[in-house]
Design a protein around this motif. Structure first.
Motif, short mmCIF file in Angstrom:
data_model
loop_
_atom_site.label_atom_id
_atom_site.label_comp_id
_atom_site.label_asym_id
_atom_site.label_seq_id
_atom_site.Cartn_x
_atom_site.Cartn_y
_atom_site.Cartn_z
N UNK A 27 41.26 18.37 -22.45
CA UNK A 27 41.87 18.85 -21.28
C UNK A 27 41.35 18.09 -19.91
N UNK A 28 40.72 17.42 -20.33
CA UNK A 28 39.99 16.69 -18.89
C UNK A 28 39.14 17.50 -18.34
N UNK A 29 38.47 18.29 -18.80
CA UNK A 29 37.46 19.17 -18.04
C UNK A 29 36.45 18.74 -17.51
N UNK A 30 35.99 18.55 -16.34
CA UNK A 30 34.89 18.05 -15.60
C UNK A 30 34.44 19.25 -14.52
N UNK A 31 33.74 20.04 -14.60
CA UNK A 31 33.49 21.08 -13.41
C UNK A 31 32.67 20.68 -12.36
N UNK A 32 33.34 20.56 -11.26
CA UNK A 32 32.69 20.24 -9.87
C UNK A 32 31.44 20.96 -9.44
N UNK A 34 29.14 20.14 -6.93
CA UNK A 34 28.64 19.65 -5.62
C UNK A 34 29.49 20.45 -4.37
N UNK A 35 28.71 21.30 -3.90
CA UNK A 35 29.37 22.16 -2.60
C UNK A 35 29.89 21.10 -1.58
N UNK A 36 29.20 20.13 -1.36
CA UNK A 36 29.37 19.32 -0.19
C UNK A 36 30.73 18.50 -0.39
N UNK A 37 31.05 18.09 -1.65
CA UNK A 37 32.39 17.49 -2.04
C UNK A 37 33.69 18.72 -2.03
N UNK A 38 33.22 20.14 -2.26
CA UNK A 38 34.17 20.98 -1.99
C UNK A 38 34.56 21.23 -0.62
N UNK A 39 33.50 21.11 0.32
CA UNK A 39 33.70 21.21 1.72
C UNK A 39 34.41 20.07 2.08
N UNK A 40 34.28 18.80 1.78
CA UNK A 40 35.25 17.50 2.20
C UNK A 40 36.57 17.86 1.72
N UNK A 191 30.27 10.25 -10.64
CA UNK A 191 30.24 11.11 -11.80
C UNK A 191 29.10 12.07 -11.68
N UNK A 192 27.94 12.10 -10.78
CA UNK A 192 26.86 12.97 -10.79
C UNK A 192 27.21 14.14 -10.07
N UNK A 193 28.51 14.33 -9.52
CA UNK A 193 29.22 15.64 -8.85
C UNK A 193 29.65 16.55 -9.91
N UNK A 194 29.67 16.11 -10.94
CA UNK A 194 30.39 17.00 -12.18
C UNK A 194 29.56 17.51 -13.21
N UNK A 195 29.66 18.43 -14.04
CA UNK A 195 29.11 18.73 -15.14
C UNK A 195 30.10 19.12 -16.40
#
Length: 284
Positions: A27-32, A34-40, A191-195
């Motif tokens: 399903x292409x699931x990679x959870x974000x 990094x809060x900084x990315x969310x803010x952007x 890639x490091x912004x995901x889990x």
């Protein structure tokens, strides 16, 4: 800028464990995380308290929570049934949140509008990468109420979305998208912004509705674009002729538009395709 309490590895891991969940590659699931990315993302979306936001693929609701803090209403479409309890918990805590369990490419605009309390005007999503390009174009076509999209996609897809004529990534998809909207922002996400970390680079793209043609003509111009790119290594004349266009009609249309029949499709701008479709009229 608004962040999310789930946008960190510890909170995401704890929530997944609490609900007995695991990521699903299919399903292409990679959870974000990094809060900084969310803010952007929320900054780029420029949401207001009257906005109705459509989100596709909310996952555990990481981005959803940030959107709820800024928008009047958020409706999310999720196809993984195992995530329904998580989304139900968010819905119970936020009166301005609703969700639909189903395939985003099959859910109707009417279902979305009913769940959102009206037609959504902004789409913000960390899209499932395997269907991201299709979802973007489909929703721009199906939901004229959407005036802006801010979407996380695979960097390769972002390159196609943003490509200029003459670029190797510029193709039929780019030109058809440009009939409806234009890119007004982009930033990269590693890639490091995901889990777990995906095996590809990602990018967030903002797309604002800016139609080149009336909605009634989009299908007509899109058909010309598809024919022009059908055999992109050939000249535009030969590619379109192979798709059923009569060569005499093509030559007349090329002459009327000042387009060289020996050029290739990737050298033409979206506006060129609009003019070519107009010159061809309804002749196959």
């Amino acid at each position: 800028m608004t962040g999310s309490p789930l946008a960190n590895p510890g909170a995401t891991r704890a929530l997944l464990e609490a609900y007995g969940l695991a990521t699903k590659h299919s399903l292409g699931q990679n959870f974000l995380v990094n809060n900084h990315v969310i803010e952007k993302i929320t900054d780029l979306a420029e949401l207001g308290e009257k906005d109705r936001v459509l989100e596709v693929g909310p996952g555990i609701g990481t981005l959803t929570l940030a959107l709820l803090a800024e928008a009047g209403h958020v409706v999310s479409v999720e196809m993984d049934r195992e995530l329904e309890p998580v989304l139900s918990a968010h819905a119970a805590a936020h009166p301005n949140f609703s969700f639909i369990m189903g395939d985003a490419l099959r859910v109707t605009p009417e279902q979305i509008a009913e769940a959102a309390g009206g037609e959504p005007d902004v789409l913000v999503a960390n899209l499932p990468y395997n269907v991201a390009a299709t979802i973007i174009l489909a929703y721009l076509q199906r939901m004229p109420s959407l005036r802006r999209l801010v979407v996380m996609v695979q960097a390769e897809v972002a390159d196609r979305i943003c490509a200029d004529p003459g670029n190797r990534t510029y193709g039929a998809y780019t030109a058809k998208l440009a009939l409806l909207a234009r890119v007004t922002g982009r930033f990269e996400v590693g890639p490091g912004n995901f889990m777990p970390p995906p095996h590809v680079d990602s990018a967030v793209v903002r797309i604002d509705r800016a139609p080149l043609v009336d909605a009634a003509r989009v299908a007509e111009v899109s058909a010309v674009i598809d024919a022009a790119f059908a055999q992109r290594r050939k000249t535009i004349r030969n590619s379109m002729a192979a798709s059923g266009y009569e060569k005499g009609a093509l030559d007349d249309a090329f002459a009327a538009c000042g387009i060289a029949p020996t050029c290739r499709a990737e050298t033409l701008s979206p506006a060129d395709f609009v003019r070519l479709a107009e010159a061809l009229g309804d002749r196959p």
